[in-house]
Design a protein around this motif. Sequence first.
Motif, PDB file in Angstrom:
ATOM      1  N   LEU B 121       0.843  -1.193   0.000  1.00 49.02           N
ATOM      2  CA  LEU B 121       0.000   0.000   0.000  1.00 49.02           C
ATOM      3  C   LEU B 121       0.875   1.238   0.000  1.00 49.02           C
ATOM      4  O   LEU B 121       1.958   1.238   0.584  1.00 49.02           O
ATOM      5  CB  LEU B 121      -0.793   0.089   1.307  1.00 49.02           C
ATOM      6  CG  LEU B 121      -1.876  -0.892   1.643  1.00 49.02           C
ATOM      7  CD1 LEU B 121      -2.257  -0.700   3.097  1.00 49.02           C
ATOM      8  CD2 LEU B 121      -3.083  -0.648   0.761  1.00 49.02           C
ATOM      9  N   LEU B 122       0.383   2.268  -0.656  1.00 48.74           N
ATOM     10  CA  LEU B 122       0.957   3.595  -0.430  1.00 48.74           C
ATOM     11  C   LEU B 122      -0.088   4.372   0.348  1.00 48.74           C
ATOM     12  O   LEU B 122      -1.247   4.473  -0.078  1.00 48.74           O
ATOM     13  CB  LEU B 122       1.259   4.300  -1.754  1.00 48.74           C
ATOM     14  CG  LEU B 122       1.731   5.744  -1.621  1.00 48.74           C
ATOM     15  CD1 LEU B 122       3.057   5.830  -0.880  1.00 48.74           C
ATOM     16  CD2 LEU B 122       1.875   6.415  -2.968  1.00 48.74           C
ATOM     17  N   LEU B 123       0.307   4.883   1.496  1.00 46.15           N
ATOM     18  CA  LEU B 123      -0.619   5.608   2.367  1.00 46.15           C
ATOM     19  C   LEU B 123      -0.157   7.052   2.484  1.00 46.15           C
ATOM     20  O   LEU B 123       1.032   7.302   2.658  1.00 46.15           O
ATOM     21  CB  LEU B 123      -0.610   4.982   3.773  1.00 46.15           C
ATOM     22  CG  LEU B 123      -1.014   3.526   3.853  1.00 46.15           C
ATOM     23  CD1 LEU B 123      -0.157   2.813   4.868  1.00 46.15           C
ATOM     24  CD2 LEU B 123      -2.466   3.406   4.235  1.00 46.15           C
ATOM     25  N   TYR B 124      -1.095   7.949   2.395  1.00 51.48           N
ATOM     26  CA  TYR B 124      -0.760   9.359   2.610  1.00 51.48           C
ATOM     27  C   TYR B 124      -1.728   9.932   3.634  1.00 51.48           C
ATOM     28  O   TYR B 124      -2.953   9.885   3.432  1.00 51.48           O
ATOM     29  CB  TYR B 124      -0.836  10.140   1.301  1.00 51.48           C
ATOM     30  CG  TYR B 124      -0.626  11.621   1.519  1.00 51.48           C
ATOM     31  CD1 TYR B 124       0.595  12.103   1.947  1.00 51.48           C
ATOM     32  CD2 TYR B 124      -1.660  12.532   1.308  1.00 51.48           C
ATOM     33  CE1 TYR B 124       0.786  13.456   2.166  1.00 51.48           C
ATOM     34  CE2 TYR B 124      -1.479  13.890   1.522  1.00 51.48           C
ATOM     35  CZ  TYR B 124      -0.239  14.342   1.954  1.00 51.48           C
ATOM     36  OH  TYR B 124      -0.049  15.680   2.183  1.00 51.48           O
ATOM     37  N   CYS B 125      -1.189  10.445   4.718  1.00 54.58           N
ATOM     38  CA  CYS B 125      -2.021  11.025   5.768  1.00 54.58           C
ATOM     39  C   CYS B 125      -2.071  12.533   5.568  1.00 54.58           C
ATOM     40  O   CYS B 125      -1.019  13.184   5.548  1.00 54.58           O
ATOM     41  CB  CYS B 125      -1.446  10.674   7.141  1.00 54.58           C
ATOM     42  SG  CYS B 125      -2.346  11.465   8.471  1.00 54.58           S
TER      43      CYS B 125
END
Lengths: 135, 309
Positions: B121-125
């Motif tokens: 996954l690529l997660l961006y907060c």
Amino acid sequence: MGLFRKTPAPPPLSRAEALACIPVRNHAIQASQTPEGMVRLRYPLILKPWIAELAQRFRSAPDTPPSRQLELDELGSLTWGLIDGRRTVRAIVRQFCRQTQVHPKEAEAAVTRFLRELGRRGIIGMAIGGHGKAD
Amino acid sequence: MQNLCFPEPDLTLTSHGHDTKPFAWAGIELTIPAAWETGHLGDGYALLEHRYRPVLEMKTATIRGRFNFQRHFKALTRSGRTRSAPPLRLTPLPPGWPAFSARMDVQPFAWQGDHVGGRGLLLYCRDCRKATLIQFYDHGDHRLAAIPDVLASFKDHTSGSGPTVAVYDIQATLPDRFALTRFQFDAGRFELVFTRSREGVTLWRWSPADVILDRCGNTLSHVARNNGLLPPAVIDQNGRPVEGGLEWQWPARGYRHRLRGFFAHRAPPPGHALRIWHRSDSNRILAVRGEAIDTFDTFEGICTSYGAI
């Protein structure tokens, strides 16, 4: 052009292959124990032929091959004791890890560096791809 | 003659009987199976292994400016050494994987090489502006079964409850805004340096303790002196005994420190302190040095939180 063609270097071993190698002691090594319980190794020096020839002329006892001594510390002595010609590097790492309670990654780094150093000095050789003792 | 062989260790159980353990690095917290080990750490990077094979890889970075999914995805998935990396496929969130907060942008992906595959996954907060790429290696065995639980434990900004750092066999919790500025993991010796403004905290760990103590005359003060942990001003002083170890305190010698005490109309804070102790149960020596620490309670809290996993 075939005369000057370089022999291609063998591909480097993968990590799994390197851990599956079996370290084997050189039979010419004389191992003894110090009064403190450490291992002392006497190993023959590997010299270039012309240096060996020169050294032989100037030595007091020319018949004995030139040798060096290496005294191992506690952890080195422990690892040396685990090299039995049947255990793989991975098995030695595991055993080292159990006996010293160090982290497995540290054990791997320390044992492989130590074995590389012994191999560089000709004290041990490596049997590649053997089916050694797993533990 | 029969050879004595040790049984294969049960890698699903930790020494304290739990089947999971914390992992915290570069501001990312995860709960991972106890059998997974830290393999390699870098600046914003971690590789975890299981039985000498990679199992989880994590890269994280704080995004400055506007986040562009395609551009940052490409930057985080770029490999320095692989000439022909297998192509990535963007996929929908696999069934069973946890749903993330609405404040997070999530893009699952997968790839398949000749001998190994991967999915992640690529997660961006949007709150902490941190982009994190997590990928799990697929060696065709049961290791992927742990993915949902590991992802469900993902935290990318501090919750205040988890450790600041939990890698290899050590964990510690530091107060807010302490940033890891330097680290070194050598076989037998770990060193982590954290700073916050002018305050500094250094953590050390040595192993195996019995061998190190034997070389240092079985005293912790020799270990501290031999490793240069004490300044010349207190190097000859005997440390104050604390539980399982020794502690030294000495005042800071800077004009800033004296001015701080003068303007605050109170005695200046203790300045610097070093505590070193022996954990005989895990055969480790741990040490914490605090420099220009605000209050001694802060130092005490760090020492209390620092221990073996």
